[in-house]
Design a protein around this motif. Structure first.
Motif, PDB file in Angstrom:
ATOM      1  N   SER A 298       0.813  -1.220   0.000  1.00 53.76           N
ATOM      2  CA  SER A 298       0.000   0.000   0.000  1.00 53.76           C
ATOM      3  C   SER A 298       0.842   1.264   0.000  1.00 53.76           C
ATOM      4  O   SER A 298       1.768   1.401   0.793  1.00 53.76           O
ATOM      5  N   ALA A 299       0.481   2.179  -0.875  1.00 52.22           N
ATOM      6  CA  ALA A 299       1.115   3.500  -0.890  1.00 52.22           C
ATOM      7  C   ALA A 299       0.286   4.498  -0.084  1.00 52.22           C
ATOM      8  O   ALA A 299       0.597   5.678  -0.031  1.00 52.22           O
ATOM      9  N   ARG A 300      -0.797   3.996   0.518  1.00 55.87           N
ATOM     10  CA  ARG A 300      -1.587   4.840   1.411  1.00 55.87           C
ATOM     11  C   ARG A 300      -1.070   4.583   2.801  1.00 55.87           C
ATOM     12  O   ARG A 300      -0.923   3.434   3.203  1.00 55.87           O
ATOM     13  N   HIS A 301      -0.760   5.632   3.517  1.00 54.70           N
ATOM     14  CA  HIS A 301      -0.097   5.406   4.799  1.00 54.70           C
ATOM     15  C   HIS A 301      -0.751   6.244   5.890  1.00 54.70           C
ATOM     16  O   HIS A 301      -0.152   7.123   6.482  1.00 54.70           O
ATOM     17  N   TYR A 302      -2.033   5.977   6.090  1.00 46.46           N
ATOM     18  CA  TYR A 302      -2.740   6.661   7.161  1.00 46.46           C
ATOM     19  C   TYR A 302      -2.924   5.657   8.285  1.00 46.46           C
ATOM     20  O   TYR A 302      -3.304   4.514   8.043  1.00 46.46           O
ATOM     21  N   GLN A 303      -2.671   6.113   9.508  1.00 52.87           N
ATOM     22  CA  GLN A 303      -2.765   5.222  10.671  1.00 52.87           C
ATOM     23  C   GLN A 303      -4.130   4.557  10.756  1.00 52.87           C
ATOM     24  O   GLN A 303      -4.248   3.398  11.133  1.00 52.87           O
ATOM     25  N   THR A 304      -5.149   5.311  10.353  1.00 54.58           N
ATOM     26  CA  THR A 304      -6.521   4.814  10.479  1.00 54.58           C
ATOM     27  C   THR A 304      -6.780   3.600   9.583  1.00 54.58           C
ATOM     28  O   THR A 304      -7.712   2.841   9.832  1.00 54.58           O
ATOM     29  N   ASP A 305      -5.955   3.421   8.530  1.00 53.49           N
ATOM     30  CA  ASP A 305      -6.178   2.286   7.622  1.00 53.49           C
ATOM     31  C   ASP A 305      -6.047   0.947   8.344  1.00 53.49           C
ATOM     32  O   ASP A 305      -6.674  -0.030   7.952  1.00 53.49           O
ATOM     33  N   GLN A 306      -5.230   0.911   9.408  1.00 50.04           N
ATOM     34  CA  GLN A 306      -5.031  -0.341  10.138  1.00 50.04           C
ATOM     35  C   GLN A 306      -6.367  -0.896  10.644  1.00 50.04           C
ATOM     36  O   GLN A 306      -6.542  -2.109  10.761  1.00 50.04           O
ATOM     37  N   ARG A 307      -7.304   0.005  10.882  1.00 50.36           N
ATOM     38  CA  ARG A 307      -8.596  -0.438  11.418  1.00 50.36           C
ATOM     39  C   ARG A 307      -9.344  -1.325  10.428  1.00 50.36           C
ATOM     40  O   ARG A 307      -9.999  -2.291  10.809  1.00 50.36           O
ATOM     41  N   PHE A 308      -9.283  -1.007   9.127  1.00 45.65           N
ATOM     42  CA  PHE A 308     -10.027  -1.888   8.210  1.00 45.65           C
ATOM     43  C   PHE A 308      -9.261  -3.172   7.905  1.00 45.65           C
ATOM     44  O   PHE A 308      -9.874  -4.196   7.621  1.00 45.65           O
ATOM     45  N   TYR A 309      -7.922  -3.127   8.008  1.00 36.72           N
ATOM     46  CA  TYR A 309      -7.181  -4.402   7.871  1.00 36.72           C
ATOM     47  C   TYR A 309      -7.555  -5.338   9.016  1.00 36.72           C
ATOM     48  O   TYR A 309      -7.835  -6.516   8.806  1.00 36.72           O
ATOM     49  N   ASP A 310      -7.575  -4.787  10.234  1.00 43.14           N
ATOM     50  CA  ASP A 310      -7.922  -5.596  11.408  1.00 43.14           C
ATOM     51  C   ASP A 310      -9.353  -6.125  11.313  1.00 43.14           C
ATOM     52  O   ASP A 310      -9.622  -7.282  11.615  1.00 43.14           O
ATOM     53  N   ASP A 311     -10.247  -5.246  10.873  1.00 45.77           N
ATOM     54  CA  ASP A 311     -11.658  -5.616  10.778  1.00 45.77           C
ATOM     55  C   ASP A 311     -11.852  -6.736   9.752  1.00 45.77           C
ATOM     56  O   ASP A 311     -12.597  -7.696   9.986  1.00 45.77           O
ATOM     57  N   PHE A 312     -11.135  -6.637   8.630  1.00 47.51           N
ATOM     58  CA  PHE A 312     -11.218  -7.681   7.586  1.00 47.51           C
ATOM     59  C   PHE A 312     -10.734  -9.023   8.147  1.00 47.51           C
ATOM     60  O   PHE A 312     -11.377 -10.060   7.942  1.00 47.51           O
ATOM     61  N   SER A 313      -9.612  -8.992   8.866  1.00 45.30           N
ATOM     62  CA  SER A 313      -9.074 -10.226   9.458  1.00 45.30           C
ATOM     63  C   SER A 313     -10.065 -10.837  10.436  1.00 45.30           C
ATOM     64  O   SER A 313     -10.275 -12.046  10.465  1.00 45.30           O
ATOM     65  N   LYS A 314     -10.681  -9.972  11.230  1.00 44.45           N
ATOM     66  CA  LYS A 314     -11.638 -10.440  12.236  1.00 44.45           C
ATOM     67  C   LYS A 314     -12.843 -11.103  11.561  1.00 44.45           C
ATOM     68  O   LYS A 314     -13.315 -12.152  11.977  1.00 44.45           O
ATOM     69  N   GLN A 315     -13.299 -10.482  10.467  1.00 47.35           N
ATOM     70  CA  GLN A 315     -14.497 -11.005   9.794  1.00 47.35           C
ATOM     71  C   GLN A 315     -14.237 -12.286   9.015  1.00 47.35           C
ATOM     72  O   GLN A 315     -15.129 -13.109   8.864  1.00 47.35           O
ATOM     73  N   THR A 316     -13.021 -12.439   8.466  1.00 46.35           N
ATOM     74  CA  THR A 316     -12.781 -13.531   7.519  1.00 46.35           C
ATOM     75  C   THR A 316     -11.789 -14.568   8.029  1.00 46.35           C
ATOM     76  O   THR A 316     -11.680 -15.641   7.435  1.00 46.35           O
TER      77      THR A 316
END
Ligand code: FE
Length: 345
Positions: free
Chosen positions: A31-49
């Motif tokens: 990812s070339a997007r580097h906002y701290q908040t992005d970690q939240r959707f990575y974590d959420d995806f892992s939790k869901q799947t």
């Protein structure tokens, strides 16, 4: 009974040979997007799947070089980039594979996906940003800077600031102009802007806002989220800067304000294709859309998702340019030639 057994074996054999891996348990994201908040959707995806996300963040060029050198052995499954200019570059370099997904076709508007030549899209826009005008009301009459075209008006001589024309954000805006006006008029515009410069281009969009606030520049271009970030900052000095400039949604009586995206595509050699598509589909869901957009003061790509962002509410509603982001990407080379010829560096 025997026939059934053979059929079962045959089906099992087919699945083993198919590239789809329903059992993908990992996903490698560049990812070339580097906002701290992005970690939240990575974590959420892992939790869901249950799929583990391995994240590598880097500058766009560094990630693209890395992918090129890794070639077919690359562990990367998806690439996240911001701006049509960069997505087009990655597409041209053959880094992506097309994806056909009914979920993505339904959730992401066609103008925010790469041009589908029958096999699906190479990348998908997952959030939207706008390129706006900011001006200093002590130096400029706001009625004189309602449209991008105004920035080339000789009446603004010595007042206009932008970052370098070689930057993807400028190349994309010029690309959009080429698509709307044709290359000759786009070049005339670019030459007019350069003739109006208050100073040689330097710094990023935030620097243009700051220089407009101090009066070094009368008017400047910036992506919307940089202004929103200053407006929402916890630092008084940032909010003071934002308070000294006025914002304009350009071209409201014409094509609408130039839009761009954060985009994501499945990589050609993705080892976990199934997980990759699932991740992009996940990003179009309500919660992920909100995290993607709000985390960087952008707008969701999925039209039905609404966010409650105080800075964006203050900036107000506007008419976005519906031009296909893929067409803006394709106009990059011509835009780069224009930038070169008019000396917008
Ligand atoms: Fe940016």
């Amino acid at each position: 009974m025997k026939t059934l057994h053979c059929a079962t074996l045959l089906v099992a054999g087919l699945f083993a040979a198919m590239p789809l891996r329903a059992a993908d348990t990992e996903l490698n994201v560049y990812s070339a997007r580097h906002y701290q908040t992005d970690q939240r959707f990575y974590d959420d995806f892992s939790k869901q799947t249950g799929i583990k996300v391995n994240l590598i963040e880097g500058a766009d060029n560094a990630l693209m070089e890395r992918l090129a050198s890794e070639g077919a052995n690359s562990p990367a499954d998806v690439l996240i980039l911001v701006d049509a200019a960069r997505l087009w570059k990655a597409e041209e370099a053959g880094l992506f594979q097309p994806v056909q997904s009914p979920v993505l076709a339904e959730r992401i508007p066609a103008n925010l996906r790469s041009i589908d030549e029958g096999q699906g899209s190479n990348w998908f826009g997952v959030s939207r940003r706008a390129r706006m005008i900011v001006y200093n009301p002590a130096k400029i009459d706001g009625n004189k800077v309602r449209n991008y075209a105004d920035l080339a008006d000789p009446a603004l001589k010595g007042l206009v600031c932008t970052r370098s024309g070689t930057h993807p954000y400028m190349l994309s805006l010029i690309g959009a102009m080429i698509e709307h006006l044709g290359p000759e008029k786009a070049e005339q515009w670019a030459a007019g802007v350069v003739a109006n410069f208050a100073r040689s281009p330097r710094g990023g969009d935030t620097d243009q806002i700051k220089a407009t606030a101090t009066g070094e520049c009368g008017v400047a271009l910036t992506n919307s989220y940089y202004l929103a970030r200053l407006m929402r900052s916890s630092k008084d000095v940032d909010r003071e800067i934002a308070g000294k400039v006025r914002a304009v949604w350009p071209d409201q009586g014409g094509n609408g304000t130039h839009m761009n995206i954060t985009g994501i595509g499945v990589l050609r050699h993705a080892p976990h294709r199934e997980a990759a598509v699932r991740f992009i589909e996940y990003l179009t869901g309500e919660e992920a859309q909100r995290l993607l957009a709000d985390g960087n003061n952008e707008w969701p790509a999925v039209a039905s998702v609404k966010i409650d962002n105080p800075a964006l509410t203050t900036l107000g509603e506007f008419k976005p340019d519906p031009l296909e982001i893929g067409r803006i990407g394709k106009a990059q080379l011509e835009a780069a030639r224009i930038v070169d010829r008019v000396g917008w560096r």
